[in-house]
Design a protein around this motif. Structure first.
Motif, PDB file in Angstrom:
ATOM      1  N   HIS A  45       0.818  -1.339  -0.200  1.00 31.68           N
ATOM      2  CA  HIS A  45      -0.504   0.171   0.119  1.00 31.68           C
ATOM      3  C   HIS A  45       0.736   1.276  -0.148  1.00 31.68           C
ATOM      4  N   THR A  46       2.378   1.256   0.143  1.00 34.67           N
ATOM      5  CA  THR A  46       2.877   2.168   0.314  1.00 34.67           C
ATOM      6  C   THR A  46       4.502   2.162   0.049  1.00 34.67           C
ATOM      7  N   THR A  47       5.004   3.239  -0.207  1.00 40.08           N
ATOM      8  CA  THR A  47       6.576   2.640  -1.302  1.00 40.08           C
ATOM      9  C   THR A  47       6.914   3.476  -0.127  1.00 40.08           C
ATOM     10  N   GLU A  88       4.906   7.277  -1.122  1.00 43.30           N
ATOM     11  CA  GLU A  88       3.196   7.097  -2.092  1.00 43.30           C
ATOM     12  C   GLU A  88       2.471   6.389  -1.353  1.00 43.30           C
ATOM     13  N   VAL A  89       1.436   6.613  -1.801  1.00 44.61           N
ATOM     14  CA  VAL A  89       0.061   5.390  -1.939  1.00 44.61           C
ATOM     15  C   VAL A  89      -0.433   4.883  -2.694  1.00 44.61           C
ATOM     16  N   GLN A  90      -1.283   3.834  -2.262  1.00 46.92           N
ATOM     17  CA  GLN A  90      -1.515   3.303  -3.922  1.00 46.92           C
ATOM     18  C   GLN A  90      -2.736   1.911  -3.359  1.00 46.92           C
ATOM     19  N   MET A 126      -7.860   3.789   1.348  1.00 51.65           N
ATOM     20  CA  MET A 126      -6.748   1.479   0.107  1.00 51.65           C
ATOM     21  C   MET A 126      -7.657   0.868   0.076  1.00 51.65           C
TER      22      MET A 126
END
Length: 177
Positions: free
Chosen positions: A23-25, A29-31, A92
């Motif tokens: 969910h994050t880098t 960053e989130v995705q 998310m």
């Protein structure tokens, strides 16, 4: 090992660990996880939790003698609404098609236990929806009875929501030919 070598080793370990995040880098960053390639499955999740109350408050709920109205019916409505809106409150979390929601409230001497079962057919589970239903439903109970639970200082010495957890999770693949 020098401090510089320790820092380099630490950063390398952090980088390796962040490669596994979904969910994050490492850069913050989130995705949302892509579940588009997964097959549809029938899914069911059941969560439960309880609110501890004064025995007199539980008796008032049982007798439907709470000034704000029917506590149990309102808590069930709140739980179902929360299930349907989980994706709006949990970052998310996918918006999923809810196919069924069941609620059960058990009153004991000093507790109300809420169980919420959620069903869906899709590519991701419904545990967050079941948990959201339980926590919101129990919060609705608190809101409905807070006048009876307050002490002379306006505090809630006995009321507390506790033991919220997922108690069941099922997944059965759906063959679509």
């Amino acid at each position: 090992m020098t401090d510089g070598e320790k820092d380099t080793a630490h950063h390398a370990a952090d980088a390796a660990a962040t490669e596994d995040l979904t969910h994050t880098t490492g850069e913050g960053e989130v995705q949302m996880v892509d579940v588009g390639g997964k097959p549809d499955s029938k899914r069911r999740a059941v969560a439960t939790g309880r609110i501890r109350l004064r025995p007199s408050t539980v008796e008032a709920i049982r007798a439907d003698d709470v000034d704000k109205g029917d506590v149990l019916a309102t808590a069930r409505i709140g739980a179902v609404q929360a299930v349907k809106h989980t994706w709006e409150t949990i970052p998310m979390c996918h918006q999923i098609p809810i196919t069924n929601v069941e609620t059960d409230i058990d009153l004991a001497d000093d507790t109300a236990t809420l169980t919420v079962a959620v069903e869906t057919t899709g590519t991701t589970g419904c545990e967050m929806e079941a948990l959201q239903g339980v926590t919101t439903g129990l919060t609705v109970v608190w809101d409905m009875v807070k006048a009876a639970e307050k002490d002379e200082d306006g505090q809630y010495p006995e009321a507390r929501i506790e033991d919220v957890r997922v108690v069941e999770k099922q997944k059965v693949r759906v063959d679509r030919d």
